[in-house]
Motif scaffolding. Structure first.
Motif, mmCIF file in Angstrom:
data_model
loop_
_atom_site.group_PDB
_atom_site.id
_atom_site.type_symbol
_atom_site.label_atom_id
_atom_site.label_comp_id
_atom_site.label_asym_id
_atom_site.label_seq_id
_atom_site.Cartn_x
_atom_site.Cartn_y
_atom_site.Cartn_z
ATOM 1 N N GLU A 1 0.826 -1.205 0.000
ATOM 2 C CA GLU A 1 0.000 0.000 0.000
ATOM 3 C C GLU A 1 0.865 1.261 0.000
ATOM 4 O O GLU A 1 0.609 2.214 -0.758
ATOM 5 N N ILE A 2 1.901 1.273 0.826
ATOM 6 C CA ILE A 2 2.797 2.434 0.881
ATOM 7 C C ILE A 2 3.543 2.593 -0.435
ATOM 8 O O ILE A 2 3.713 3.705 -0.944
ATOM 9 N N ALA A 3 3.982 1.472 -1.002
ATOM 10 C CA ALA A 3 4.711 1.535 -2.272
ATOM 11 C C ALA A 3 3.838 2.106 -3.380
ATOM 12 O O ALA A 3 4.309 2.902 -4.209
ATOM 13 N N LEU A 4 2.584 1.735 -3.424
ATOM 14 C CA LEU A 4 1.674 2.294 -4.432
ATOM 15 C C LEU A 4 1.562 3.802 -4.282
ATOM 16 O O LEU A 4 1.514 4.544 -5.277
ATOM 17 N N THR A 5 1.543 4.279 -3.044
ATOM 18 C CA THR A 5 1.467 5.716 -2.790
ATOM 19 C C THR A 5 2.658 6.442 -3.395
ATOM 20 O O THR A 5 2.526 7.562 -3.914
ATOM 21 N N HIS A 6 3.821 5.807 -3.366
ATOM 22 C CA HIS A 6 5.055 6.463 -3.822
ATOM 23 C C HIS A 6 5.489 6.005 -5.214
ATOM 24 O O HIS A 6 6.621 6.237 -5.615
ATOM 25 N N ALA A 7 4.577 5.381 -5.932
ATOM 26 C CA ALA A 7 4.909 4.925 -7.281
ATOM 27 C C ALA A 7 4.935 6.086 -8.259
ATOM 28 O O ALA A 7 4.138 7.034 -8.177
ATOM 29 N N ASN A 8 5.854 6.024 -9.198
ATOM 30 C CA ASN A 8 5.933 6.996 -10.276
ATOM 31 C C ASN A 8 4.888 6.674 -11.331
ATOM 32 O O ASN A 8 4.344 5.575 -11.387
ATOM 33 N N LEU A 9 4.626 7.619 -12.192
ATOM 34 C CA LEU A 9 3.732 7.387 -13.316
ATOM 35 C C LEU A 9 4.348 6.324 -14.219
ATOM 36 O O LEU A 9 5.515 6.415 -14.609
ATOM 37 N N GLY A 10 3.565 5.284 -14.531
ATOM 38 C CA GLY A 10 4.057 4.213 -15.377
ATOM 39 C C GLY A 10 4.925 3.198 -14.668
ATOM 40 O O GLY A 10 5.657 2.435 -15.320
ATOM 41 N N ALA A 11 4.886 3.156 -13.341
ATOM 42 C CA ALA A 11 5.703 2.217 -12.571
ATOM 43 C C ALA A 11 5.312 0.770 -12.862
ATOM 44 O O ALA A 11 4.189 0.482 -13.301
ATOM 45 N N ARG A 12 6.269 -0.131 -12.611
ATOM 46 C CA ARG A 12 6.025 -1.560 -12.753
ATOM 47 C C ARG A 12 6.149 -2.223 -11.387
ATOM 48 O O ARG A 12 7.165 -2.056 -10.716
ATOM 49 N N PHE A 13 5.127 -2.976 -10.998
ATOM 50 C CA PHE A 13 5.116 -3.686 -9.726
ATOM 51 C C PHE A 13 5.206 -5.184 -10.002
ATOM 52 O O PHE A 13 4.376 -5.746 -10.720
ATOM 53 N N ILE A 14 6.238 -5.815 -9.439
ATOM 54 C CA ILE A 14 6.496 -7.234 -9.660
ATOM 55 C C ILE A 14 6.112 -7.977 -8.387
ATOM 56 O O ILE A 14 6.777 -7.876 -7.358
ATOM 57 N N GLU A 15 5.024 -8.735 -8.459
ATOM 58 C CA GLU A 15 4.483 -9.415 -7.279
ATOM 59 C C GLU A 15 4.941 -10.865 -7.270
ATOM 60 O O GLU A 15 4.522 -11.677 -8.083
ATOM 61 N N CYS A 16 5.852 -11.172 -6.322
ATOM 62 C CA CYS A 16 6.480 -12.496 -6.270
ATOM 63 C C CYS A 16 6.199 -13.217 -4.957
ATOM 64 O O CYS A 16 6.539 -14.373 -4.796
ATOM 65 N N GLY A 17 5.581 -12.545 -3.996
ATOM 66 C CA GLY A 17 5.278 -13.154 -2.711
ATOM 67 C C GLY A 17 4.662 -12.134 -1.776
ATOM 68 O O GLY A 17 4.741 -10.921 -2.029
ATOM 69 N N MET A 18 4.014 -12.608 -0.719
ATOM 70 C CA MET A 18 3.374 -11.704 0.248
ATOM 71 C C MET A 18 3.538 -12.272 1.652
ATOM 72 O O MET A 18 2.579 -12.645 2.314
ATOM 73 N N VAL A 19 4.783 -12.324 2.118
ATOM 74 C CA VAL A 19 5.090 -13.004 3.364
ATOM 75 C C VAL A 19 4.401 -12.364 4.566
ATOM 76 O O VAL A 19 4.152 -13.033 5.580
ATOM 77 N N SER A 20 4.056 -11.076 4.470
ATOM 78 C CA SER A 20 3.436 -10.401 5.616
ATOM 79 C C SER A 20 2.059 -10.951 5.953
ATOM 80 O O SER A 20 1.570 -10.762 7.069
ATOM 81 N N VAL A 21 1.427 -11.655 5.014
ATOM 82 C CA VAL A 21 0.082 -12.164 5.274
ATOM 83 C C VAL A 21 0.042 -13.687 5.313
ATOM 84 O O VAL A 21 -1.032 -14.271 5.435
ATOM 85 N N TYR A 22 1.200 -14.350 5.230
ATOM 86 C CA TYR A 22 1.194 -15.810 5.252
ATOM 87 C C TYR A 22 0.705 -16.357 6.585
ATOM 88 O O TYR A 22 0.109 -17.424 6.638
ATOM 89 N N ASN A 23 1.009 -15.655 7.669
ATOM 90 C CA ASN A 23 0.675 -16.154 9.003
ATOM 91 C C ASN A 23 -0.346 -15.281 9.725
ATOM 92 O O ASN A 23 -0.471 -15.343 10.943
ATOM 93 N N SER A 24 -1.071 -14.463 8.969
ATOM 94 C CA SER A 24 -2.072 -13.579 9.575
ATOM 95 C C SER A 24 -3.205 -13.359 8.580
ATOM 96 O O SER A 24 -3.154 -13.835 7.443
ATOM 97 N N GLU A 25 -4.204 -12.625 9.011
ATOM 98 C CA GLU A 25 -5.321 -12.313 8.131
ATOM 99 C C GLU A 25 -4.861 -11.430 6.974
ATOM 100 O O GLU A 25 -4.003 -10.567 7.155
#
Length: 315
Positions: free
Chosen positions: A209-233
């Motif tokens: 969420e924070i990264a999206l806030t600071h993304a440049n116009l035309g940014a590329r987001f590479i989603e390879c994992g989401m460890v922060s939610v593996y053990n929580s809601e």
């Protein structure tokens, strides 16, 4: 006949929420034996496990509900590993070969002929450990290499990690900016050093969420994992509208699909650079198959100090 103990790391209990529980989610069972000289092979190979990889994605395979087929209750865990072929009834393999691929977490295993096509022979370069071939010279390294080649290819790196020693490491290997996302204000760091053109995400959640806030116009987001939610809601990212207002391209990928495209190039380039010291990496070794559960928990909590590998046996 001579029977040899054949201990196994068994998946014992699914997880509804939270972290794996030591001595409950995974248990070590040393009750079985194997006759190494006479166990039937039927076109397969008999393999002795040397090193086994422990990876963050294990948590998803332990959940009560999984997006992909999970670990099988009552059976050994299966993951990337390197083993030594002791006997073979396959013309493609001989005793003494080293095998890389998905191996069961047990000391000895007969791999059937139907599985052999997914395995590959591997030769270790001098100055590299077998553990390196499960980390920077293996699947995690190929993940980074293929994703970066396919979607990124940019200079100027801001790196985050979950401990101070990991931050120190990425600084030493050339990150322009590095910070501990668990103890430092990510929003403040990116306000000072952003905006982001390429974001490689293994964390997800609030960090995304924070990264999206600071993304440049035309940014590329590479989603390879989401460890922060593996053990929580799961965390509901609140600003996904920025994907279209900032013309962000979102790439989701796994090495299982993309890696094959870059495998030959990766193998020719990266292991030699690791062996020579041109590229640096860190390993976190745990000794003993009975300690697989400990290594899994350390990875899920972020306590490992490098690529987590369980050393089962010497060659």
């Amino acid at each position: 006949m001579t029977f040899t103990p054949n201990g196994k790391a068994i998946f014992n209990e699914t997880i509804a929420s939270g972290y794996p529980v030591l001595c409950r989610t995974v248990i070590y069972d040393d009750s079985e034996t194997i006759d190494l000289d006479n166990v039937p092979l039927e076109g397969g190979i008999l393999v002795k496990a040397l090193v086994l990889s422990v990876d963050p994605y294990f948590r998803g395979l332990m959940a009560e509900k999984t997006d992909v087929p999970g670990f099988v209750l009552g059976e050994p865990l299966i993951g990337y590993g390197i083993g030594l072929v002791l006997r073979s009834s396959s013309p493609a393999w001989i005793a003494g070969d080293n095998v890389y691929g998905m191996l069961p977490h047990q000391h000895y295993a007969v791999l059937p002929s139907s599985n052999l096509a997914s395995l590959r022979k591997i030769t270790k370069l001098s100055h590299l450990s077998w553990a390196a071939y499960l980390g920077a010279a293996g699947m995690p390294g190929l993940t980074a290499y293929s994703g970066w080649k396919e979607y990124a290819l940019r200079d100027g790196v801001i790196a985050s990690a979950g401990s101070d020693d990991k931050v120190d490491f990425v600084k030493r290997i050339g990150a322009d900016v590095a910070f501990n996302y668990k103890t430092e204000d990510m929003d403040k760091v990116l306000s000072e050093h952003g905006p982001i053109d390429v974001y490689w995400d293994n964390v997800g959640g609030k960090a995304l969420e924070i990264a999206l806030t600071h993304a440049n116009l035309g940014a590329r987001f590479i989603e390879c994992g989401m460890v922060s939610v593996y053990n929580s809601e799961p965390y509901g990212v609140k600003n996904v509208h920025l994907l279209y207002t900032k013309h962000i391209t979102l790439y989701g990928f796994t090495v299982m699909i993309l890696g094959e495209k870059y495998l030959d190039e990766f193998l020719a380039e990266i292991p030699p650079q690791l062996a020579s010291g041109e590229l640096q990496h860190m390993e976190d070794l745990t000794y003993g198959l009975d300690k697989v559960g400990d290594a899994i928990l350390a990875v899920q909590k972020g306590d490992n100090r490098g690529k987590a590998v369980v050393v089962v046996a010497e060659e």
